[in-house]
Motif scaffolding. Structure first.
Motif, PDB file in Angstrom:
ATOM      1  N   ALA A  34       0.847  -1.192   0.000  1.00 16.88           N
ATOM      2  CA  ALA A  34       0.000   0.000   0.000  1.00 16.88           C
ATOM      3  C   ALA A  34       0.882   1.241   0.000  1.00 16.88           C
ATOM      4  N   SER A  35       0.496   2.218  -0.799  1.00 16.32           N
ATOM      5  CA  SER A  35       1.238   3.469  -0.873  1.00 16.32           C
ATOM      6  C   SER A  35       0.266   4.592  -1.241  1.00 16.32           C
ATOM      7  N   PRO A  36       0.397   5.762  -0.612  1.00 16.61           N
ATOM      8  CA  PRO A  36      -0.484   6.875  -0.978  1.00 16.61           C
ATOM      9  C   PRO A  36      -0.347   7.251  -2.462  1.00 16.61           C
ATOM     10  N   ASN A  37       0.830   6.997  -3.056  1.00 22.94           N
ATOM     11  CA  ASN A  37       1.053   7.324  -4.469  1.00 22.94           C
ATOM     12  C   ASN A  37       0.143   6.539  -5.395  1.00 22.94           C
ATOM     13  N   MET A  38      -0.350   5.404  -4.932  1.00 19.64           N
ATOM     14  CA  MET A  38      -1.233   4.582  -5.766  1.00 19.64           C
ATOM     15  C   MET A  38      -2.487   5.358  -6.157  1.00 19.64           C
ATOM     16  N   LEU A  39      -2.859   6.333  -5.337  1.00 18.19           N
ATOM     17  CA  LEU A  39      -4.095   7.069  -5.568  1.00 18.19           C
ATOM     18  C   LEU A  39      -3.855   8.409  -6.246  1.00 18.19           C
ATOM     19  N   ASP A  40      -2.593   8.688  -6.627  1.00 20.36           N
ATOM     20  CA  ASP A  40      -2.300   9.924  -7.368  1.00 20.36           C
ATOM     21  C   ASP A  40      -3.097   9.896  -8.665  1.00 20.36           C
ATOM     22  N   GLY A  41      -3.609  11.013  -9.041  1.00 18.97           N
ATOM     23  CA  GLY A  41      -4.344  11.082 -10.296  1.00 18.97           C
ATOM     24  C   GLY A  41      -5.835  10.878 -10.137  1.00 18.97           C
ATOM     25  N   ILE A  42      -6.267  10.440  -8.954  1.00 20.71           N
ATOM     26  CA  ILE A  42      -7.714  10.274  -8.737  1.00 20.71           C
ATOM     27  C   ILE A  42      -8.322  11.651  -8.478  1.00 20.71           C
ATOM     28  N   ASN A  86     -14.356   4.260  -9.820  1.00 17.01           N
ATOM     29  CA  ASN A  86     -14.333   4.677 -11.222  1.00 17.01           C
ATOM     30  C   ASN A  86     -12.912   4.724 -11.789  1.00 17.01           C
ATOM     31  N   ALA A  87     -11.918   4.858 -10.910  1.00 17.74           N
ATOM     32  CA  ALA A  87     -10.522   4.913 -11.372  1.00 17.74           C
ATOM     33  C   ALA A  87     -10.042   3.552 -11.862  1.00 17.74           C
ATOM     34  N   ASN A  88     -10.804   2.498 -11.563  1.00 19.85           N
ATOM     35  CA  ASN A  88     -10.507   1.163 -12.069  1.00 19.85           C
ATOM     36  C   ASN A  88      -9.093   0.699 -11.695  1.00 19.85           C
ATOM     37  N   GLY A  90      -8.616  -1.614  -9.353  1.00 20.08           N
ATOM     38  CA  GLY A  90      -8.714  -2.959  -8.786  1.00 20.08           C
ATOM     39  C   GLY A  90      -8.756  -2.909  -7.262  1.00 20.08           C
ATOM     40  N   LEU A  91      -9.138  -1.776  -6.709  1.00 23.71           N
ATOM     41  CA  LEU A  91      -9.214  -1.623  -5.254  1.00 23.71           C
ATOM     42  C   LEU A  91     -10.671  -1.524  -4.838  1.00 23.71           C
ATOM     43  N   ASN A  92     -10.976  -2.042  -3.649  1.00 29.36           N
ATOM     44  CA  ASN A  92     -12.342  -2.066  -3.139  1.00 29.36           C
ATOM     45  C   ASN A  92     -12.449  -1.169  -1.909  1.00 29.36           C
ATOM     46  N   PRO A  93     -12.893   0.078  -2.060  1.00 30.47           N
ATOM     47  CA  PRO A  93     -12.988   0.967  -0.895  1.00 30.47           C
ATOM     48  C   PRO A  93     -14.179   0.618  -0.014  1.00 30.47           C
ATOM     49  N   GLN A  94     -14.007   0.798   1.299  1.00 25.55           N
ATOM     50  CA  GLN A  94     -15.087   0.622   2.267  1.00 25.55           C
ATOM     51  C   GLN A  94     -15.029   1.821   3.186  1.00 25.55           C
ATOM     52  N   ASN A  95     -16.160   2.145   3.818  1.00 19.60           N
ATOM     53  CA  ASN A  95     -16.094   3.260   4.762  1.00 19.60           C
ATOM     54  C   ASN A  95     -16.687   2.853   6.094  1.00 19.60           C
ATOM     55  N   ASP A  96     -16.170   3.500   7.133  1.00 25.01           N
ATOM     56  CA  ASP A  96     -16.672   3.234   8.483  1.00 25.01           C
ATOM     57  C   ASP A  96     -17.419   4.447   9.038  1.00 25.01           C
ATOM     58  N   GLY A  97     -17.828   5.353   8.139  1.00 29.04           N
ATOM     59  CA  GLY A  97     -18.536   6.553   8.555  1.00 29.04           C
ATOM     60  C   GLY A  97     -17.601   7.718   8.850  1.00 29.04           C
ATOM     61  N   GLN A  98     -16.357   7.435   9.123  1.00 27.87           N
ATOM     62  CA  GLN A  98     -15.367   8.470   9.423  1.00 27.87           C
ATOM     63  C   GLN A  98     -14.349   8.625   8.296  1.00 27.87           C
ATOM     64  N   GLN A  99     -14.015   7.493   7.672  1.00 22.68           N
ATOM     65  CA  GLN A  99     -12.963   7.480   6.655  1.00 22.68           C
ATOM     66  C   GLN A  99     -13.192   6.338   5.679  1.00 22.68           C
ATOM     67  N   VAL A 100     -12.464   6.400   4.564  1.00 27.26           N
ATOM     68  CA  VAL A 100     -12.522   5.334   3.571  1.00 27.26           C
ATOM     69  C   VAL A 100     -11.313   4.433   3.832  1.00 27.26           C
TER      70      VAL A 100
END
Length: 184
Positions: A34-42, A86-88, A90-100
């Protein structure tokens, strides 16, 4: 001679930018960790405009398998989830009401091979841009008036050496990223 140096400096700068771009694109390709860079461009829809994810939320990685995205405003959680889906990636986001929360799955052997191909394509695109810089620079060098053919030939040789050097750097980036992806 000054004009030749100017063209050589421009070529150096353009090739450096191409190398930096390849490096940036490779950070987006995940290597199983996991790396925050994976989500760059979203991009996330935020009050009618699209904004980069890191401008509407903090992105952290508490461990090698999890990404936490804590939005500045709670109402953004659903929009962030939608943008990630939508960024496709291959990740499955979930939320707990406070964060994803995103749990990054282990890569399968097949997925690793696909990612290695993607790395190869990015690096090849970088090499293509290096070659186009070389071509443009050589064409401009040939158009210079009042300079000897030997000076132009020497400058073209310098451009070729520069191209070879940057190509080797891209190859080194590619080998490093492939090793990172293939390491289980």
């Amino acid at each position: 001679m000054e004009e030749i140096e100017l063209y050589l400096d421009d070529a150096q700068e353009s090739m450096s930018k191409a190398l930096a771009h390849v490096g940036h694109e490779l950070t987006k390709i995940r290597a199983g960790k996991a790396s925050p860079n994976m989500l760059d461009g979203i991009q996330v829809a935020y009050y009618g405009a699209t904004s980069p994810l890191n401008q509407v939320a903090s992105v952290t990685t508490p461990d090698a398998r999890t990404i936490f995205i804590k939005p500045w405003e709670r109402g953004m959680i659903v929009e962030i989830e939608r943008s990630i889906m939508n960024a496709n990636l291959g990740l499955n986001p979930q939320n707990d009401g406070q964060q994803v929360i995103i749990n990054v799955p282990m890569l399968t052997e097949e997925r690793r091979k696909v990612l290695v191909k993607q790395v190869s394509q990015e690096c090849e695109a970088g090499k293509v841009s290096l070659r186009s810089v070389r071509k443009e620079t050589n064409e401009m060098l040939k158009k210079i008036k009042g300079v000897s053919e030997d000076d132009v030939k020497n400058a073209e040789e310098k451009v070729q050496k520069m191209t070879d050097d940057f190509t080797n750097r891209i190859d080194a980036l590619m080998k490093k990223k492939e090793a990172e992806i293939m390491t289980v």
